[in-house]
Scaffold this motif. Sequence first.
Motif, PDB file in Angstrom:
ATOM      1  N   ASP A  17      16.486  -5.625   1.762  1.00 26.83           N
ATOM      2  CA  ASP A  17      17.277  -6.260   2.569  1.00 26.83           C
ATOM      3  C   ASP A  17      16.878  -5.890   4.057  1.00 26.83           C
ATOM      4  OD1 ASP A  17      19.715  -8.279   3.166  1.00 26.83           O
ATOM      5  OD2 ASP A  17      20.304  -6.456   4.075  1.00 26.83           O
ATOM      6  N   ARG A  18      16.350  -4.786   4.171  1.00 22.65           N
ATOM      7  CA  ARG A  18      16.155  -4.208   5.652  1.00 22.65           C
ATOM      8  C   ARG A  18      14.422  -4.539   5.888  1.00 22.65           C
ATOM      9  NH1 ARG A  18      16.482   1.986   5.600  1.00 22.65           N
ATOM     10  NH2 ARG A  18      18.709   1.442   4.721  1.00 22.65           N
ATOM     11  N   GLY A  19      13.695  -5.205   5.047  1.00 15.91           N
ATOM     12  CA  GLY A  19      12.415  -5.442   5.170  1.00 15.91           C
ATOM     13  C   GLY A  19      11.370  -4.288   5.023  1.00 15.91           C
ATOM     14  N   GLY A  20      10.301  -4.845   5.219  1.00 18.61           N
ATOM     15  CA  GLY A  20       9.021  -3.806   5.063  1.00 18.61           C
ATOM     16  C   GLY A  20       8.793  -2.979   3.641  1.00 18.61           C
ATOM     17  N   ILE A  21       9.513  -3.898   2.824  1.00 15.77           N
ATOM     18  CA  ILE A  21       9.620  -2.829   1.352  1.00 15.77           C
ATOM     19  C   ILE A  21       8.207  -2.444   0.577  1.00 15.77           C
ATOM     20  CG2 ILE A  21       9.729  -4.904   0.026  1.00 15.77           C
ATOM     21  CD1 ILE A  21      11.832  -3.490  -1.926  1.00 15.77           C
ATOM     22  N   PHE A  22       7.114  -3.355   0.799  1.00 15.74           N
ATOM     23  CA  PHE A  22       5.879  -3.039   0.347  1.00 15.74           C
ATOM     24  C   PHE A  22       5.436  -1.776   0.910  1.00 15.74           C
ATOM     25  CE2 PHE A  22       6.359  -7.696  -0.528  1.00 15.74           C
ATOM     26  CZ  PHE A  22       6.281  -7.516  -1.934  1.00 15.74           C
ATOM     27  N   ALA A  23       5.335  -1.811   2.240  1.00 20.21           N
ATOM     28  CA  ALA A  23       4.982  -0.850   3.232  1.00 20.21           C
ATOM     29  C   ALA A  23       5.817   0.548   2.675  1.00 20.21           C
ATOM     30  CB  ALA A  23       4.941  -1.067   4.521  1.00 20.21           C
ATOM     31  N   SER A  24       7.054   0.522   2.631  1.00 16.88           N
ATOM     32  CA  SER A  24       7.748   1.771   2.457  1.00 16.88           C
ATOM     33  C   SER A  24       7.462   2.092   1.262  1.00 16.88           C
ATOM     34  CB  SER A  24       9.438   1.240   2.650  1.00 16.88           C
ATOM     35  OG  SER A  24       9.749   0.363   1.788  1.00 16.88           O
ATOM     36  N   ILE A  25       7.509   1.466   0.036  1.00 15.65           N
ATOM     37  CA  ILE A  25       7.113   1.988  -1.029  1.00 15.65           C
ATOM     38  C   ILE A  25       5.770   2.405  -1.421  1.00 15.65           C
ATOM     39  CG2 ILE A  25       6.802   1.547  -3.686  1.00 15.65           C
ATOM     40  CD1 ILE A  25       8.902  -0.495  -3.467  1.00 15.65           C
ATOM     41  N   ILE A  26       4.674   1.866  -0.897  1.00 18.22           N
ATOM     42  CA  ILE A  26       3.297   2.245  -0.812  1.00 18.22           C
ATOM     43  C   ILE A  26       3.177   3.556   0.090  1.00 18.22           C
ATOM     44  CG2 ILE A  26       0.923   1.745  -0.282  1.00 18.22           C
ATOM     45  CD1 ILE A  26       1.631   0.387  -2.845  1.00 18.22           C
ATOM     46  N   GLY A  27       3.906   3.464   1.251  1.00 20.12           N
ATOM     47  CA  GLY A  27       3.859   4.695   2.091  1.00 20.12           C
ATOM     48  C   GLY A  27       4.277   5.790   1.591  1.00 20.12           C
ATOM     49  N   THR A  28       5.427   5.791   0.699  1.00 18.01           N
ATOM     50  CA  THR A  28       6.224   6.900   0.310  1.00 18.01           C
ATOM     51  C   THR A  28       5.159   7.403  -0.993  1.00 18.01           C
ATOM     52  OG1 THR A  28       8.444   5.942   0.542  1.00 18.01           O
ATOM     53  CG2 THR A  28       8.451   7.532  -0.900  1.00 18.01           C
ATOM     54  N   LEU A  29       4.633   6.613  -1.638  1.00 21.16           N
ATOM     55  CA  LEU A  29       3.846   7.240  -2.799  1.00 21.16           C
ATOM     56  C   LEU A  29       2.661   7.803  -2.249  1.00 21.16           C
ATOM     57  CD1 LEU A  29       4.061   4.077  -5.386  1.00 21.16           C
ATOM     58  CD2 LEU A  29       5.268   6.329  -5.432  1.00 21.16           C
ATOM     59  N   GLU A  30       2.110   7.178  -1.341  1.00 20.71           N
ATOM     60  CA  GLU A  30       0.769   7.856  -0.576  1.00 20.71           C
ATOM     61  C   GLU A  30       1.154   9.398   0.037  1.00 20.71           C
ATOM     62  OE1 GLU A  30      -2.435   7.111  -0.413  1.00 20.71           O
ATOM     63  OE2 GLU A  30      -1.876   5.497  -2.079  1.00 20.71           O
ATOM     64  N   LEU A  31       2.283   9.445   0.263  1.00 21.00           N
ATOM     65  CA  LEU A  31       2.469  10.698   1.247  1.00 21.00           C
ATOM     66  C   LEU A  31       3.106  11.846  -0.111  1.00 21.00           C
ATOM     67  CD1 LEU A  31       4.421   9.761   4.379  1.00 21.00           C
ATOM     68  CD2 LEU A  31       2.124  10.629   4.047  1.00 21.00           C
ATOM     69  N   LEU A  32       3.222  11.513  -1.069  1.00 20.94           N
ATOM     70  CA  LEU A  32       3.619  12.629  -2.062  1.00 20.94           C
ATOM     71  C   LEU A  32       2.349  13.289  -2.490  1.00 20.94           C
ATOM     72  CD1 LEU A  32       5.996  10.216  -4.565  1.00 20.94           C
ATOM     73  CD2 LEU A  32       6.763  12.047  -2.837  1.00 20.94           C
ATOM     74  N   THR A  33       2.440  14.525  -2.939  1.00 21.61           N
ATOM     75  CA  THR A  33       1.339  14.972  -3.585  1.00 21.61           C
ATOM     76  C   THR A  33       0.891  14.482  -4.913  1.00 21.61           C
ATOM     77  OG1 THR A  33       2.539  16.721  -4.765  1.00 21.61           O
ATOM     78  CG2 THR A  33       2.061  17.417  -2.552  1.00 21.61           C
ATOM     79  N   PRO A  34      -0.220  14.913  -5.503  1.00 18.39           N
ATOM     80  CA  PRO A  34      -0.453  14.289  -6.924  1.00 18.39           C
ATOM     81  C   PRO A  34       0.335  14.581  -7.849  1.00 18.39           C
ATOM     82  CG  PRO A  34      -2.462  15.097  -5.788  1.00 18.39           C
ATOM     83  CD  PRO A  34      -1.372  15.295  -4.774  1.00 18.39           C
ATOM     84  N   GLU A  35       1.018  15.790  -7.844  1.00 17.72           N
ATOM     85  CA  GLU A  35       1.813  16.216  -8.817  1.00 17.72           C
ATOM     86  C   GLU A  35       3.169  15.486  -8.597  1.00 17.72           C
ATOM     87  OE1 GLU A  35       1.480  18.279 -11.860  1.00 17.72           O
ATOM     88  OE2 GLU A  35      -0.659  18.033 -11.039  1.00 17.72           O
ATOM     89  N   GLU A  36       3.654  15.441  -7.457  1.00 16.36           N
ATOM     90  CA  GLU A  36       4.749  14.740  -7.194  1.00 16.36           C
ATOM     91  C   GLU A  36       4.710  13.186  -7.613  1.00 16.36           C
ATOM     92  OE1 GLU A  36       6.339  17.336  -3.262  1.00 16.36           O
ATOM     93  OE2 GLU A  36       5.208  15.486  -3.156  1.00 16.36           O
ATOM     94  N   ARG A  37       3.655  12.779  -7.401  1.00 15.02           N
ATOM     95  CA  ARG A  37       3.214  11.193  -7.686  1.00 15.02           C
ATOM     96  C   ARG A  37       3.551  10.931  -9.189  1.00 15.02           C
ATOM     97  NH1 ARG A  37       2.835   7.096  -8.998  1.00 15.02           N
ATOM     98  NH2 ARG A  37       1.271   5.260  -8.416  1.00 15.02           N
ATOM     99  N   LYS A  38       3.051  11.945  -9.987  1.00 16.66           N
ATOM    100  CA  LYS A  38       2.913  11.870 -11.477  1.00 16.66           C
ATOM    101  C   LYS A  38       4.467  11.457 -11.908  1.00 16.66           C
ATOM    102  CE  LYS A  38      -1.030  14.247 -12.458  1.00 16.66           C
ATOM    103  NZ  LYS A  38      -1.754  15.458 -13.037  1.00 16.66           N
ATOM    104  N   ARG A  39       5.380  12.255 -11.199  1.00 19.38           N
ATOM    105  CA  ARG A  39       6.709  12.337 -11.373  1.00 19.38           C
ATOM    106  C   ARG A  39       7.534  10.821 -11.538  1.00 19.38           C
ATOM    107  NH1 ARG A  39       9.438  16.580 -13.516  1.00 19.38           N
ATOM    108  NH2 ARG A  39       8.092  18.826 -12.769  1.00 19.38           N
ATOM    109  N   VAL A  40       7.011  10.000 -10.628  1.00 16.00           N
ATOM    110  CA  VAL A  40       7.541   8.828 -10.145  1.00 16.00           C
ATOM    111  C   VAL A  40       7.336   7.741 -11.284  1.00 16.00           C
ATOM    112  CG1 VAL A  40       7.935   6.980  -8.777  1.00 16.00           C
ATOM    113  CG2 VAL A  40       7.477   9.159  -7.798  1.00 16.00           C
ATOM    114  N   ARG A  41       8.175   7.427 -12.271  1.00 17.51           N
ATOM    115  CA  ARG A  41       7.984   6.713 -13.274  1.00 17.51           C
ATOM    116  C   ARG A  41       8.572   5.387 -13.434  1.00 17.51           C
ATOM    117  NH1 ARG A  41       6.774   8.830 -17.769  1.00 17.51           N
ATOM    118  NH2 ARG A  41       6.008   6.847 -18.336  1.00 17.51           N
ATOM    119  N   GLY A  42       9.254   5.086 -12.201  1.00 17.85           N
ATOM    120  CA  GLY A  42       9.777   3.718 -12.101  1.00 17.85           C
ATOM    121  C   GLY A  42      10.023   3.291 -10.507  1.00 17.85           C
ATOM    122  N   LEU A  43      10.204   2.008 -10.456  1.00 14.61           N
ATOM    123  CA  LEU A  43      10.596   1.562  -8.922  1.00 14.61           C
ATOM    124  C   LEU A  43      11.768   0.795  -9.261  1.00 14.61           C
ATOM    125  CD1 LEU A  43       7.338   0.494  -7.636  1.00 14.61           C
ATOM    126  CD2 LEU A  43       8.403   2.633  -7.348  1.00 14.61           C
TER     127      LEU A  43
END
Length: 499
Positions: free
Chosen positions: A167-193
């Motif tokens: 609803d606030r807009g910018g959802i693609f950038a916010s998701i991609i940006g969040t995942l990119e800023l995680l470390t590789p190990e943290e990124r592995k923990r994200v199993r769903g959106l």
Amino acid sequence: MKGIMIQGTASDVGKSLLTTAICRLFANEGWRVAPFKSQNMSNNSYVTIHGEEIGRAQGIQAEAARTEASVWMNPILLKPRSDQQSEIILFGKSLETMSGRGYPNQFYEKGIEVIHSSLEYLEQHYDVLVIEGAGSPVEINLKSRDLVNMKVAEMADVPVVLVSDIDRGGIFASIIGTLELLTPEERKRVRGLIINKFRGDMNLFKDGIKWLEENTGVPVLGVIPYIEHHGIDAEDSLSLPNQIPRYQNREIDLVVLHLPYVSNYSDIEPFAFEPDVSIRWVRHGDEFGNPDAVIIPGTKSTINDLDYLKSVDIDRQVKDFAHKGGFLIGICGGYQMLGEHIIDEAGSDTGVIGKKVEGLDLISGQTVFHPVKDTNRVKGSILSRNKRGQLLVEGYEIHLGITTHPESEQSFIQLENGRTEGYCNEDGTIIGTYFHHLFHNDDWRNEWLNLIRKSKGLTLRAPIYAGHLKEERFDSLAERLKENLDWTLLKEISFESEG
């Protein structure tokens, strides 16, 4: 540990609400489920059965999970009392007040220890944990001292679902940006959106889902519609506009003062169920208008918020309103403001020992702040001279100040322990009380509204039992989520770490 952690791309993306719904879904399937948020920052708190203070969101999530709320579900609660300082509530009790700069350096190791012990306790007593993060997990300036996001997921060894607010807009950038800023190990923990707060035709977002899955490699578990006026208590003031609808042009115009450090604003939520009541949150004097009733809610910093009311000319308008016979209620800090003086004897409200300020001078008596907070669940009956009758009420108290009145003044509530509490004038137009959740007592709320209706020549109404609707609201929210979520896959992800 069986469980899942709900993190978000930002604050107010819906983490608390989704956690509540997931707790109810697990509970409906017979699991012993517990919510958990290691560190919460909110002035909207909840008092457990043992008189301990935790974040309100975790208390409500425990109710949704059909279990008793405890300090293990929110061991660290930070309550802002100024732009620079917060009170630290540790395992339900006030520890000290720290600056934002000092807290992460001085408290981090203690925080890790507290989180470990809480997770161990919950793992022993529950089948599944639904853990809630805070804000964003990739605030770079905070990550090294993280006590609430990826560090907690690592400690609990649970997978993460990332929620974003479309609803606030910018959802693609916010998701991609969040995942990119995680470390590789943290990124592995994200199993769903989860895409939250969607408006319109969901078929139009199919391409968006496909793009996200192809570019992140993470499945989209669901697209959740925007759920307005869901009736589930909010965690922070960012949610106020959506939590408590501001209906216009209704017969009763209820003004609630929007204090900078407003706390426990869930006190106001039952009025959203009253069909003839509009709720207006007022920040400035030019917004005050001609209300039928005014509520001054609780606050984490009574003196600072009273100074604010004086600076925006609302203090004068409230006094004029009361002197003309308007219906005025002050709750907790709002009650303290109604008196003649407030004295910060211990410096526990402002940090300035002995500071004394003038109140609104609408009732006799004064408030003195002491160092020890009073936190209790309470029950009692209404006392009055206006023949409203003996109504039973229950709620809770969270306050540092002690307010005293001349013996000739009329108290408002007779508590079960024999103590009297609060103030009520002879005709019931001015009331002050430390009783949080007063308006959640449906019969009393109706009596008070009927006094206003009678004064305006309106038809009196029977009570609306909003409290009885809570279970229905939990189930309705859970079913709404389940309809728009791959619940089977989310459960599989939650149980990945089993064994």
